[in-house]
Design a protein around this motif. Structure first.
Motif, mmCIF file in Angstrom:
data_model
loop_
_atom_site.group_PDB
_atom_site.id
_atom_site.type_symbol
_atom_site.label_atom_id
_atom_site.label_comp_id
_atom_site.label_asym_id
_atom_site.label_seq_id
_atom_site.Cartn_x
_atom_site.Cartn_y
_atom_site.Cartn_z
ATOM 1 N N LEU A 13 0.834 -1.203 0.000
ATOM 2 C CA LEU A 13 0.000 0.000 0.000
ATOM 3 C C LEU A 13 0.866 1.249 0.000
ATOM 4 O O LEU A 13 1.826 1.347 0.756
ATOM 5 C CB LEU A 13 -0.888 0.003 1.256
ATOM 6 N N ASP A 14 0.518 2.194 -0.855
ATOM 7 C CA ASP A 14 1.143 3.514 -0.878
ATOM 8 C C ASP A 14 0.038 4.556 -0.732
ATOM 9 O O ASP A 14 -0.925 4.551 -1.497
ATOM 10 C CB ASP A 14 1.885 3.768 -2.187
ATOM 11 N N VAL A 15 0.176 5.444 0.246
ATOM 12 C CA VAL A 15 -0.805 6.502 0.477
ATOM 13 C C VAL A 15 -0.076 7.835 0.497
ATOM 14 O O VAL A 15 0.909 8.003 1.212
ATOM 15 C CB VAL A 15 -1.556 6.304 1.818
ATOM 16 N N THR A 30 -2.609 0.396 -4.533
ATOM 17 C CA THR A 30 -2.419 -0.969 -4.065
ATOM 18 C C THR A 30 -2.042 -1.820 -5.274
ATOM 19 O O THR A 30 -1.923 -1.302 -6.385
ATOM 20 C CB THR A 30 -3.697 -1.534 -3.402
ATOM 21 N N LYS A 31 -1.887 -3.108 -5.065
ATOM 22 C CA LYS A 31 -1.530 -3.987 -6.175
ATOM 23 C C LYS A 31 -2.639 -4.043 -7.232
ATOM 24 O O LYS A 31 -2.367 -4.133 -8.413
ATOM 25 C CB LYS A 31 -1.237 -5.396 -5.676
ATOM 26 N N ASN A 32 -3.901 -3.980 -6.805
ATOM 27 C CA ASN A 32 -5.025 -4.158 -7.724
ATOM 28 C C ASN A 32 -5.804 -2.892 -8.036
ATOM 29 O O ASN A 32 -6.493 -2.835 -9.043
ATOM 30 C CB ASN A 32 -5.995 -5.202 -7.168
ATOM 31 N N VAL A 33 -5.725 -1.891 -7.178
ATOM 32 C CA VAL A 33 -6.575 -0.708 -7.328
ATOM 33 C C VAL A 33 -5.755 0.560 -7.092
ATOM 34 O O VAL A 33 -4.940 0.617 -6.185
ATOM 35 C CB VAL A 33 -7.752 -0.744 -6.333
ATOM 36 N N GLY A 50 -9.019 -0.070 -11.559
ATOM 37 C CA GLY A 50 -8.821 -1.421 -11.060
ATOM 38 C C GLY A 50 -8.758 -2.409 -12.210
ATOM 39 O O GLY A 50 -8.847 -2.048 -13.381
ATOM 40 N N LYS A 51 -8.605 -3.671 -11.854
ATOM 41 C CA LYS A 51 -8.501 -4.709 -12.866
ATOM 42 C C LYS A 51 -9.824 -4.884 -13.623
ATOM 43 O O LYS A 51 -9.824 -5.056 -14.830
ATOM 44 C CB LYS A 51 -8.096 -6.025 -12.204
ATOM 45 N N ASN A 52 -10.946 -4.810 -12.914
ATOM 46 C CA ASN A 52 -12.261 -5.048 -13.509
ATOM 47 C C ASN A 52 -13.141 -3.810 -13.610
ATOM 48 O O ASN A 52 -14.244 -3.887 -14.141
ATOM 49 C CB ASN A 52 -13.008 -6.110 -12.708
#
Length: 94
Positions: A13-15, A30-33, A50-52
């Motif tokens: 996580l990076d904020v 994040t990795k996915n979003v 995101g991915k989807n």
């Protein structure tokens, strides 16, 4: 007023949060979003990638621009609820 910055970096996580007076910029990765929120005195912007699902909402004095790309029925329903929530937060319509 002084510019305030908060950065949190971990493996998952990076904020990043920046505040300058009434202007706010929030970036969450994040990795996915990836989520980005920008609010200044005139414009407001929300981006979710995101991915989807991809959602982009931008409010300017001229109006509101909404772009949604979602895969599948479930993601389209989720996108609809997210956009409805964001538009309420941006105080657009009822």
């Amino acid at each position: 007023m002084a510019k305030k910055k908060i950065n949190i970096d971990t493996d998952n996580l990076d904020v990043n949060l920046e505040k300058d007076g009434t202007n706010i910029k929030l970036d969450i990765d994040t990795k996915n979003v990836d989520i980005q929120v920008v609010r200044d005195e005139i414009n407001k912007e929300f981006n979710l990638d995101g991915k989807n699902i991809d959602i982009h909402v931008k409010k300017t004095p001229e109006g509101v621009e909404v772009k949604v790309d979602a895969k599948g029925v479930l993601w389209k329903a989720i996108a609809k609820r997210i956009v409805k929530f964001i538009l309420r937060r941006f105080k657009v319509g009822k």
